[in-house]
Write an enzyme that holds these catalytic residues in place. Structure first.
Site, PDB file in Angstrom:
ATOM      1  N   GLU A   1      44.522  11.649  50.584  1.00 29.99           N
ATOM      2  CA  GLU A   1      43.469  12.212  50.505  1.00 29.99           C
ATOM      3  C   GLU A   1      44.182  13.951  50.728  1.00 29.99           C
ATOM      4  O   GLU A   1      43.756  14.791  50.138  1.00 29.99           O
ATOM      5  CB  GLU A   1      42.679  11.900  50.050  1.00 29.99           C
ATOM      6  CG  GLU A   1      42.380  10.352  50.115  1.00 29.99           C
ATOM      7  CD  GLU A   1      41.410  10.157  50.363  1.00 29.99           C
ATOM      8  OE1 GLU A   1      40.371   8.772  49.152  1.00 29.99           O
ATOM      9  OE2 GLU A   1      40.577  10.176  50.804  1.00 29.99           O
TER      10      GLU A   1
ATOM     11  N   ASP B   1      44.216  14.187  45.185  1.00 32.80           N
ATOM     12  CA  ASP B   1      43.157  12.433  45.384  1.00 32.80           C
ATOM     13  C   ASP B   1      45.068  11.501  46.659  1.00 32.80           C
ATOM     14  O   ASP B   1      46.251  12.121  45.680  1.00 32.80           O
ATOM     15  CB  ASP B   1      43.765  11.031  44.208  1.00 32.80           C
ATOM     16  CG  ASP B   1      42.935  10.330  44.232  1.00 32.80           C
ATOM     17  OD1 ASP B   1      42.611   9.996  45.851  1.00 32.80           O
ATOM     18  OD2 ASP B   1      43.269   9.616  43.523  1.00 32.80           O
TER      19      ASP B   1
ATOM     20  N   HIS C   1      17.113  42.552  27.864  1.00 32.12           N
ATOM     21  CA  HIS C   1      17.780  43.567  27.407  1.00 32.12           C
ATOM     22  C   HIS C   1      16.232  44.344  29.343  1.00 32.12           C
ATOM     23  O   HIS C   1      15.665  44.453  29.273  1.00 32.12           O
ATOM     24  CB  HIS C   1      16.505  44.271  26.503  1.00 32.12           C
ATOM     25  CG  HIS C   1      15.194  43.917  26.361  1.00 32.12           C
ATOM     26  ND1 HIS C   1      14.230  44.726  27.121  1.00 32.12           N
ATOM     27  CD2 HIS C   1      14.394  43.188  26.129  1.00 32.12           C
ATOM     28  CE1 HIS C   1      13.014  44.070  26.308  1.00 32.12           C
ATOM     29  NE2 HIS C   1      13.146  42.714  26.075  1.00 32.12           N
TER      30      HIS C   1
ATOM     31  N   GLU D   1      13.279  38.625  18.711  1.00 33.76           N
ATOM     32  CA  GLU D   1      11.876  37.861  19.187  1.00 33.76           C
ATOM     33  C   GLU D   1      10.837  37.053  18.525  1.00 33.76           C
ATOM     34  O   GLU D   1      10.971  37.673  17.389  1.00 33.76           O
ATOM     35  CB  GLU D   1      11.065  39.250  20.782  1.00 33.76           C
ATOM     36  CG  GLU D   1      10.290  38.901  21.471  1.00 33.76           C
ATOM     37  CD  GLU D   1      10.164  37.286  22.693  1.00 33.76           C
ATOM     38  OE1 GLU D   1      10.742  36.645  21.989  1.00 33.76           O
ATOM     39  OE2 GLU D   1      10.678  37.880  24.013  1.00 33.76           O
TER      40      GLU D   1
ATOM     41  N   ASP E   1      37.453  12.233  44.335  1.00 31.51           N
ATOM     42  CA  ASP E   1      36.854  11.461  44.843  1.00 31.51           C
ATOM     43  C   ASP E   1      36.399  11.312  45.973  1.00 31.51           C
ATOM     44  O   ASP E   1      36.119   9.882  46.032  1.00 31.51           O
ATOM     45  CB  ASP E   1      37.200  10.602  43.369  1.00 31.51           C
ATOM     46  CG  ASP E   1      38.505  10.354  43.675  1.00 31.51           C
ATOM     47  OD1 ASP E   1      38.882   9.372  45.035  1.00 31.51           O
ATOM     48  OD2 ASP E   1      39.283   9.216  43.029  1.00 31.51           O
TER      49      ASP E   1
END
Length: 424
Positions: A50, A9, A229, A305, A75
Site C-alpha cells: 500500500e 492500493d 457583498h 435578498e 482504503d
C-alpha cells in the site's frame, strides 16, 4: 493551482506473500483519469504494498504538475492515519516508504482521506493486475489493463438514478443510508474468506465504515463559493436591508473588502464563473472580483435578498418598537412575512430553484455566487437538512466566504462557513 486526486492500493496474497500495487491519478475538476501505475513487487506485506502504491501515485502526479495540490484517497486506514500524522510509524519496513512519500510534494499541498474498498476499485484492480502479471513472470502493461473500464462498470451498476435534485439533503441522506446498509451487508460476507489475506486493522476498516463515508465517486461536484457583498452604509448600523428597500451601494469600507476578496480569489485561481444578485451592493462586489479574474458577471434574480417589507431600513430595536407582533411572528415561523415583505419559506423556494438551475448550468465547475445573508444561510441550511430556525444561529460577516459542493446523487457538502481570513 491544479488539483489531482490520487487513489492507491496494494495487496499481498499471503501477507507476506506475492504482492503488488496500483495507483491512479485523476483530474479533480473533470474526473478524468490522467495516469495509471502498477507493479509486482515480489514478496511483501499488504501495508508495504500500500505504501509503495502511494509513493508511485504521488510521483505520477508530480510528473504531471509539480505545483499541483493532491488529495489522496486510500482504503488503508493505517497509511492514511500515519501519513496524516495521527498515528506513529513503528514498522521498520514502512518508515522509509513513508518518508519517501512525504518528500514528493510539500506537506501543505497533500491531504489524505480514508475511503471504503468499494470506492477504491480502480486502484485495487490495478494492484491485482500487477500481481497476476507477476505470477505469470511478466510485467504489468498499461496497454493490456482493463482496470479503469472494470471499475467504471462497477460504479455504474452500483449507482442507481438520483433520488432528488442536487442539494436535496433529504433525498441525498436517504440514498446514503441505503448504500451504507448495503455496504455493511457486503462487508460481513467478504470478511470471512478474505481475513487470511488482510491484517486485523484492514478487517475493521471493511466492517465499520468511518464517519464521513460517502456514496460511490460521482465525479467532481458543482461547487458554489458564496461571497456575501461588502459593507454598505447600513451594514455597521445593523439595519434591515433587503430587496424592498433603498438598494444601497457599497461604502468605502465595502469597496476595500471587495478588493481584498478579489485579490484572494485571484491568488487561489479556482473560480471559473461569477454569478451575482441583481442588487447594487452585490453587483459592485461581483464586478470587482470578476475584473481581477478576467470573467464576466452573470445575474441571477433569485439570489436577491429577502424583501423585509416594513422592516426595511430599521434596526432590530426599531422594528420591535414599531411592529412587535409582526416581528415576533417573523422570528417564530418561516411562513410569517414582515408586513408587505417576504417569508423565509418564500425565499427558500426561489433560492432552491436558483440552486437547481445553477448546479445544472455549472456541473463539475467552481462558481462564485455573490449574494446576501438570507440566500447564503438558506443554501447552507438546505445542504445540511437543517430546520428554518437554524438561520438565526449562523453568523455571516460582510464580505465573508462560505462554500457548498453539490453532487449528482443529491448529496451536498458544506465545506466552509463565514471565512473572513482574506480581510485581515
Amino acid at each position: 493551482m491544479r488539483e489531482f486526486i490520487v487513489e492507491a492500493d496494494g495487496g499481498s496474497r499471503g501477507n507476506p506473500g506475492p504482492a503488488g500495487y496500483g495507483s491512479v491519478v485523476i483530474d479533480a475538476a473533470s474526473g478524468e483519469t490522467l495516469a495509471e501505475a502498477a507493479e509486482y513487487i515480489g514478496v511483501a506485506t499488504n501495508n508495504v504494498a500500500e505504501y509503495k502504491g502511494l509513493v508511485a501515485g504521488l510521483k505520477a502526479a508530480r510528473e504531471l504538475d509539480p505545483d499541483a495540490s493532491v488529495h489522496v484517497r486510500m482504503d488503508s486506514k493505517l497509511v492514511v492515519e500515519q501519513m496524516s500524522g495521527r498515528w506513529k510509524i513503528k514498522h521498520p519496513d514502512m518508515k522509509p516508504l513513508a518518508a519517501e512519500a512525504a518528500r514528493v510534494f510539500p506537506a501543505e499541498r497533500v491531504t489524505y482521506e480514508w475511503i471504503p474498498r468499494e470506492r477504491n476499485k480502480h486502484a485495487d484492480r490495478l494492484a491485482n493486475e500487477a500481481m497476476d502479471a507477476g505470477r505469470r513472470g511478466e510485467r504489468w502493461s498499461p496497454a493490456a489493463s482493463t482496470a479503469e473500464l472494470d471499475a467504471r462498470a462497477s460504479r455504474v451498476a452500483a449507482d442507481p438514478a438520483p433520488a432528488g435534485p442536487p442539494g436535496d439533503a433529504v433525498a441525498g441522506a436517504a440514498r446514503a443510508r441505503a448504500a451504507l446498509t448495503a455496504t455493511r451487508g457486503e462487508a460481513s460476507a467478504v470478511i470471512a474468506p478474505a481475513v487470511a489475506g488482510i491484517d486485523a486493522q484492514a478487517a475493521r476498516n471493511v466492517s465499520a465504515p468511518q464517519v464521513g463515508w460517502a456514496a460511490p465517486d460521482l465525479g467532481a461536484p458543482a461547487t458554489f463559493v458564496l461571497l456575501r457583498h461588502g459593507e454598505t452604509p447600513l451594514t455597521p448600523e445593523k439595519r434591515f436591508s433587503g430587496s424592498g428597500g433603498s438598494d444601497p451601494s457599497l461604502s468605502d469600507v465595502g469597496r476595500g473588502q471587495a478588493e481584498r476578496a478579489a485579490a484572494a480569489f485571484a491568488a487561489r485561481g479556482t473560480i471559473q464563473a461569477v454569478v451575482s444578485s441583481p442588487l447594487k451592493r452585490c453587483q459592485e462586489t461581483a464586478h470587482t472580483v470578476a475584473a481581477r479574474l478576467g470573467l464576466d458577471v452573470h445575474l441571477e434574480e433569485d439570489l436577491r435578498e429577502a424583501d423585509f417589507g416594513d422592516f426595511e431600513g430599521l434596526t432590530f430595536a426599531e422594528a420591535r418598537a414599531r411592529h412587535p407582533e409582526e416581528l415576533n411572528a417573523w422570528l417564530t415561523s418561516p411562513e410569517a412575512a414582515p408586513p408587505g415583505g417576504e417569508s423565509f419559506t418564500a425565499v427558500a423556494r426561489r433560492v432552491a430553484a436558483a440552486r437547481d438551475r445553477l448546479t445544472a448550468a455549472y456541473a463539475r465547475r467552481t462558481v462564485l455566487l455573490v449574494t446576501h445573508v438570507t440566500p447564503i444561510k438558506t443554501l447552507v441550511r438546505l445542504a445540511l437538512g437543517a430546520p428554518p430556525e437554524s438561520m438565526f444561529r449562523m453568523e455571516l460577516s460582510a464580505a465573508s466566504v462560505s462554500a457548498v459542493a453539490y453532487y449528482a446523487d443529491g448529496n451536498a457538502s458544506l465545506r466552509l462557513l463565514n471565512d473572513t481570513s482574506h480581510l485581515r
